[in-house]
Design a protein around this motif. Sequence first.
Motif, short mmCIF file in Angstrom:
data_model
loop_
_atom_site.label_atom_id
_atom_site.label_comp_id
_atom_site.label_asym_id
_atom_site.label_seq_id
_atom_site.Cartn_x
_atom_site.Cartn_y
_atom_site.Cartn_z
N GLY A 39 -5.70 5.26 -1.57
CA GLY A 39 -4.94 6.32 -1.98
C GLY A 39 -3.56 5.65 -2.72
O GLY A 39 -2.44 5.95 -3.01
N ALA A 40 -3.65 4.47 -1.95
CA ALA A 40 -2.51 3.56 -1.86
C ALA A 40 -1.89 3.70 -3.24
O ALA A 40 -2.73 2.71 -4.04
CB ALA A 40 -2.59 2.31 -1.08
N ARG A 41 -0.34 3.26 -2.98
CA ARG A 41 -0.20 2.88 -4.80
C ARG A 41 -0.24 1.78 -5.15
O ARG A 41 0.54 0.64 -4.38
CB ARG A 41 1.67 3.31 -4.48
N PRO A 42 -0.50 1.13 -5.86
CA PRO A 42 -0.61 -0.09 -6.87
C PRO A 42 0.72 -0.74 -6.99
O PRO A 42 2.04 -0.08 -7.05
CB PRO A 42 -1.65 0.06 -8.24
N SER A 43 0.34 -2.13 -7.57
CA SER A 43 2.16 -2.72 -7.71
C SER A 43 2.36 -2.93 -9.06
O SER A 43 1.31 -1.82 -10.15
CB SER A 43 1.90 -4.42 -7.70
N LEU A 44 3.36 -2.11 -9.58
CA LEU A 44 4.00 -2.15 -10.89
C LEU A 44 3.30 -2.72 -11.96
O LEU A 44 2.53 -2.11 -12.79
CB LEU A 44 5.55 -2.29 -10.93
N PRO A 45 2.67 -3.81 -11.80
CA PRO A 45 2.20 -4.79 -13.15
C PRO A 45 0.58 -4.37 -13.17
O PRO A 45 -0.02 -4.19 -13.98
CB PRO A 45 1.80 -6.52 -12.47
N GLN A 50 -3.68 -0.83 -15.46
CA GLN A 50 -4.68 0.81 -15.25
C GLN A 50 -4.22 1.69 -16.19
O GLN A 50 -5.17 1.95 -16.76
CB GLN A 50 -4.55 0.86 -14.23
N LEU A 51 -3.05 1.81 -16.57
CA LEU A 51 -2.92 2.54 -17.43
C LEU A 51 -3.73 2.13 -18.80
O LEU A 51 -3.78 2.54 -19.73
CB LEU A 51 -1.62 2.79 -17.52
N TYR A 301 10.23 6.00 -11.77
CA TYR A 301 10.58 7.04 -10.47
C TYR A 301 8.89 7.87 -10.76
O TYR A 301 9.09 8.10 -9.36
CB TYR A 301 11.18 8.06 -11.04
N PHE A 302 8.47 7.84 -11.42
CA PHE A 302 7.11 8.57 -11.38
C PHE A 302 5.98 7.75 -10.47
O PHE A 302 5.24 8.14 -9.35
CB PHE A 302 6.44 9.42 -11.97
#
Length: 312
Positions: A39-45, A50-51, A301-302
């Motif tokens: 569940g770690a947050r991936p980097s923004l890119p 993924q989106l 922010y999200f």
Amino acid sequence: MTQALHTPPPTISAPPAPPAPPEADLAALAARHGLSVSGARPSLPEYIRQLWARRHFIGAFATAKLTAQYSQAKLGQVWQVLTPLLNAAVYYFIFGKLMGTSRGIPDFIPFLVTGVFVWTFTQSSIMAGTRAISGNLGLVRALHFPRAALPISFALQQFQQLMFSMAALVVILLCFGTPVAASWVLAVPALVLQSVFNTGIAMIMARMGAKTPDIAQLMPFVLRTWMYASGVMFSISHMMSKHTDWPSWVTSALQANPAAVYIDLMRFALIDSFHASQLPPHVWAIATGWALLAGVGGFIYFWKAEETYGRG
């Protein structure tokens, strides 16, 4: 002999436990075997990638929610148009007739219906975004996917519903004598900017609603207050010309109100009697600024709280 029988056996002490390996060694061991934090947050890119990979899921989810929204009603999808039309009829009777806000505003019915439809788009996107995480905890906890897909899909659902309303709005404009004009093309960039703004605010509210579900109960009062300050039922420029004694910060706040900006841009694009003089200065710059601020800021922010959704 008796003494030997009652002598307890010697205790054997356990060997001392080996010291725990330092966290750096554990991290190296996990990396060596291809393990990562659950569940770690991936980097923004990477998150954006993924989106994009799940864009078909976002579109299908939005369409399915829209189809199911009125599936139990006998009129079905007709309510997608009837609901904002009935709201516009109520506002016309209360504000246009009883309170007289229609005085001095030509083409008041197209003026009012445009404001109601555009405002409903923003209102519904924010309300849907507020419950995007808290109302779908089963999905969030069962499947691994970028959580931003949920508020984005809900905002897309409201955009799809707006398209039904816009078709009805075109019919209303033509019935009340508003001619088709080249300025109607301006509705496209205005709706794009408003959609980016709505999606950003929906993501902000999704994070806040995931942590504090009670926000969903408060938002209808906040949105109703915002609606009354957004010129949905009256002309802000006409009101300011009548109240020249208002403080300058009040007029500036009304003109920079993002909901009012997008409503006025749509009125300018679609209604022939709504002139550029009724728009606030630098209106396109303001609309673009709000879209970028809410869209980019809301997304970051999200994303910052990605690993917290569905826990607790």
